[in-house]
Design a protein around this motif. Structure first.
Motif, PDB file in Angstrom:
ATOM      1  N   ASN A 152       9.052 -21.098   5.154  1.00 19.74           N
ATOM      2  CA  ASN A 152       9.111 -20.847   6.601  1.00 19.74           C
ATOM      3  C   ASN A 152       7.756 -20.454   7.196  1.00 19.74           C
ATOM      4  OD1 ASN A 152      12.095 -19.297   5.688  1.00 19.74           O
ATOM      5  ND2 ASN A 152      12.079 -21.122   6.974  1.00 19.74           N
ATOM      6  N   VAL A 153       6.753 -20.217   6.351  1.00 20.66           N
ATOM      7  CA  VAL A 153       5.462 -19.705   6.824  1.00 20.66           C
ATOM      8  C   VAL A 153       4.795 -20.648   7.810  1.00 20.66           C
ATOM      9  CG1 VAL A 153       3.105 -19.108   6.113  1.00 20.66           C
ATOM     10  CG2 VAL A 153       5.069 -18.172   4.862  1.00 20.66           C
ATOM     11  N   ASP A 154       4.708 -21.942   7.486  1.00 21.14           N
ATOM     12  CA  ASP A 154       4.045 -22.887   8.389  1.00 21.14           C
ATOM     13  C   ASP A 154       4.724 -22.921   9.754  1.00 21.14           C
ATOM     14  OD1 ASP A 154       2.007 -23.677   6.664  1.00 21.14           O
ATOM     15  OD2 ASP A 154       3.212 -25.292   5.790  1.00 21.14           O
ATOM     16  N   LYS A 155       6.044 -22.927   9.771  1.00 21.88           N
ATOM     17  CA  LYS A 155       6.790 -22.966  11.023  1.00 21.88           C
ATOM     18  C   LYS A 155       6.531 -21.690  11.830  1.00 21.88           C
ATOM     19  CE  LYS A 155      11.398 -23.576  12.945  1.00 21.88           C
ATOM     20  NZ  LYS A 155      12.816 -23.615  12.721  1.00 21.88           N
ATOM     21  N   LEU A 156       6.495 -20.553  11.152  1.00 22.45           N
ATOM     22  CA  LEU A 156       6.230 -19.282  11.824  1.00 22.45           C
ATOM     23  C   LEU A 156       4.838 -19.284  12.464  1.00 22.45           C
ATOM     24  CD1 LEU A 156       7.246 -16.222  12.184  1.00 22.45           C
ATOM     25  CD2 LEU A 156       5.606 -15.767  10.364  1.00 22.45           C
ATOM     26  N   LEU A 157       3.848 -19.684  11.717  1.00 25.61           N
ATOM     27  CA  LEU A 157       2.484 -19.707  12.249  1.00 25.61           C
ATOM     28  C   LEU A 157       2.343 -20.699  13.390  1.00 25.61           C
ATOM     29  CD1 LEU A 157       0.429 -19.326   8.951  1.00 25.61           C
ATOM     30  CD2 LEU A 157       1.052 -17.556  10.611  1.00 25.61           C
ATOM     31  N   GLU A 158       3.075 -21.804  13.309  1.00 29.81           N
ATOM     32  CA  GLU A 158       3.056 -22.805  14.390  1.00 29.81           C
ATOM     33  C   GLU A 158       3.637 -22.207  15.675  1.00 29.81           C
ATOM     34  OE1 GLU A 158       2.095 -26.204  16.294  1.00 29.81           O
ATOM     35  OE2 GLU A 158       1.570 -25.780  14.212  1.00 29.81           O
ATOM     36  N   GLU A 159       4.684 -21.375  15.508  1.00 23.42           N
ATOM     37  CA  GLU A 159       5.329 -20.730  16.663  1.00 23.42           C
ATOM     38  C   GLU A 159       4.361 -19.829  17.422  1.00 23.42           C
ATOM     39  OE1 GLU A 159       9.063 -17.684  17.521  1.00 23.42           O
ATOM     40  OE2 GLU A 159       9.089 -18.908  15.695  1.00 23.42           O
ATOM     41  N   TYR A 160       3.438 -19.203  16.693  1.00 21.75           N
ATOM     42  CA  TYR A 160       2.488 -18.254  17.317  1.00 21.75           C
ATOM     43  C   TYR A 160       1.097 -18.866  17.482  1.00 21.75           C
ATOM     44  CZ  TYR A 160       6.191 -14.925  16.897  1.00 21.75           C
ATOM     45  OH  TYR A 160       7.392 -14.285  17.034  1.00 21.75           O
ATOM     46  N   LYS A 161       1.016 -20.166  17.356  1.00 29.05           N
ATOM     47  CA  LYS A 161      -0.244 -20.864  17.583  1.00 29.05           C
ATOM     48  C   LYS A 161      -0.446 -21.011  19.087  1.00 29.05           C
ATOM     49  CE  LYS A 161      -2.434 -25.218  16.363  1.00 29.05           C
ATOM     50  NZ  LYS A 161      -2.205 -26.542  15.761  1.00 29.05           N
ATOM     51  N   GLU A 162      -1.666 -20.855  19.531  1.00 26.71           N
ATOM     52  CA  GLU A 162      -1.892 -20.912  20.984  1.00 26.71           C
ATOM     53  C   GLU A 162      -2.439 -22.245  21.412  1.00 26.71           C
ATOM     54  OE1 GLU A 162      -4.293 -17.502  21.755  1.00 26.71           O
ATOM     55  OE2 GLU A 162      -2.633 -16.169  21.404  1.00 26.71           O
TER      56      GLU A 162
END
Length: 160
Positions: free
Chosen positions: A150-160
Motif C-alpha cells: 500500500n506504500v506507493d498508493k499512500l505516497l501517491e495520495e499525498y503527492k502534490e
C-alpha cells in the motif's frame, strides 16, 4: 512587504500574550509548550530560551519537559507526518515491513524528514486500533490493514 524577522516577531508576540494571560505561569509550562508548538510547529532552542526567560526559570527545566514528552518536537516536521504503529498486533501483522518500505521509498530513516520537508516518518507504540492492524496514520487520517504493497498508493495520495 513583511520579512522573516517580522513574522517571527509576530509569533513571539502571540506567545508572549498567551503567557501573560495566564494566572499561574509557573504551573503552566506544559500548556505554554503546547501553545508554542502550535504557533511555531516545533520547539527549537531559541523558543525554549524565550519561554524560560518569560517564566524566569532555567532553560534546563524547559528542555527537560520538552525532551521527556514525546509529543514535543525540537526539529521541524514534514507537511505529512507518517506514523507506523509498532505495537504488538501491528508488528506481528507486518508493520516492520511497512516501515522498511517507507524508508526505502522516502530515502529517510525513522525520525527523519525528507529534504524537501514534505514527509516525516515516525513510529508509534500503539494507536489503539488493534483490530485494524497494521495501522498507519498520515497527520490525522488512519489507514488500517496496511501492508508494504500500500506504500506507493499512500505516497501517491499525498503527492502534490
Amino acid at each position: 512587504m513583511c520579512c522573516k524577522n517580522e513574522f517571527v516577531e509576530a509569533k513571539l508576540n502571540e506567545l508572549s500574550q498567551y503567557i501573560n494571560s495566564l494566572d499561574n505561569k509557573e504551573g503552566s509550562l506544559i500548556a505554554i509548550l503546547h501553545k508554542a508548538q502550535n504557533i511555531f510547529g516545533y520547539l527549537p532552542q531559541e523558543i525554549q530560551e524565550f519561554i524560560a526567560k518569560q517564566l524566569n526559570i532555567p532553560v534546563s527545566k524547559v528542555y527537560g519537559v520538552v525532551t521527556f514528552y514525546s509529543y514535543f518536537n525540537t526539529e521541524p516536521k514534514g507537511k505529512y507526518v507518517i506514523n507506523v504503529c509498532m505495537g504488538t498486533a501491528c508488528f506481528v501483522r507486518g508493520a516492520g515491513e511497512v516501515v522498511e518500505e517507507l524508508q526505502k521509498k522516502l530515502n529517510i530513516k525513522v525520525g527523519e524528514t525528507t529534504t524537501d520537508g514534505k514527509y516525516t516518518l515516525q513510529i508509534l507504540r500503539c494507536v489503539g486500533a488493534c483490530g485494524l492492524a497494521p495501522v498507519v496514520t498520515v497527520n490525522d487520517k488512519v489507514y488500517g490493514h496496511f501492508t508494504k504493497n500500500n506504500v506507493d498508493k499512500l505516497l501517491e495520495e499525498y503527492k502534490e
